[in-house]
Design an enzyme around this catalytic site. Sequence first.
Site, mmCIF file in Angstrom:
data_model
loop_
_atom_site.group_PDB
_atom_site.id
_atom_site.type_symbol
_atom_site.label_atom_id
_atom_site.label_comp_id
_atom_site.label_asym_id
_atom_site.label_seq_id
_atom_site.Cartn_x
_atom_site.Cartn_y
_atom_site.Cartn_z
ATOM 1 N N CYS A 124 62.544 22.431 65.432
ATOM 2 C CA CYS A 124 62.161 23.662 64.737
ATOM 3 C C CYS A 124 60.641 23.756 64.570
ATOM 4 C CB CYS A 124 62.878 23.688 63.381
ATOM 5 S SG CYS A 124 62.285 24.931 62.233
ATOM 6 N N CYS B 245 59.458 24.362 61.013
ATOM 7 C CA CYS B 245 59.663 23.135 60.232
ATOM 8 C C CYS B 245 58.493 22.178 60.434
ATOM 9 C CB CYS B 245 60.968 22.429 60.644
ATOM 10 S SG CYS B 245 62.467 23.407 60.381
#
Length: 129
Positions: A30, A33
């Site tokens: 991600c 993230c």
Amino acid sequence: MSTIDLTAATFGETITGNGTVVVDFWAEWCGPCKQFAPTFSAASEKHGDVVFAKVDTDAEQELAGQAGISSIPTLMVFRDQILVHRSSGALPPAAFEELLTAVNDLDMDKVRADIAAQEASEKADAVDA
């Protein structure tokens, strides 16, 4: 304090055993993230009285499912075992600091009273239905 990794086995005890717990649901693949990770880590070093924890949603799919995670990163903040904040998306450092300050400033007696009132209202609505 550095961040800790949470699993299904440690999630509950971490929430119940600490005052304020900030949980970052994330995954290695991600991009947002990875963008948020340094902000989360820096805050963990600054706020020693708060537990900062991470849940790898790939490794802990069942836990992520139980938490209703449908997009990452997702932040959950618990104070006195009560979920007081949930949001998805990477926060910039200033916004994350504002969130942490707001959680710290909460009047938890009022929060508990509001929850009790909401539950009483829902119970009354269910009886009337």
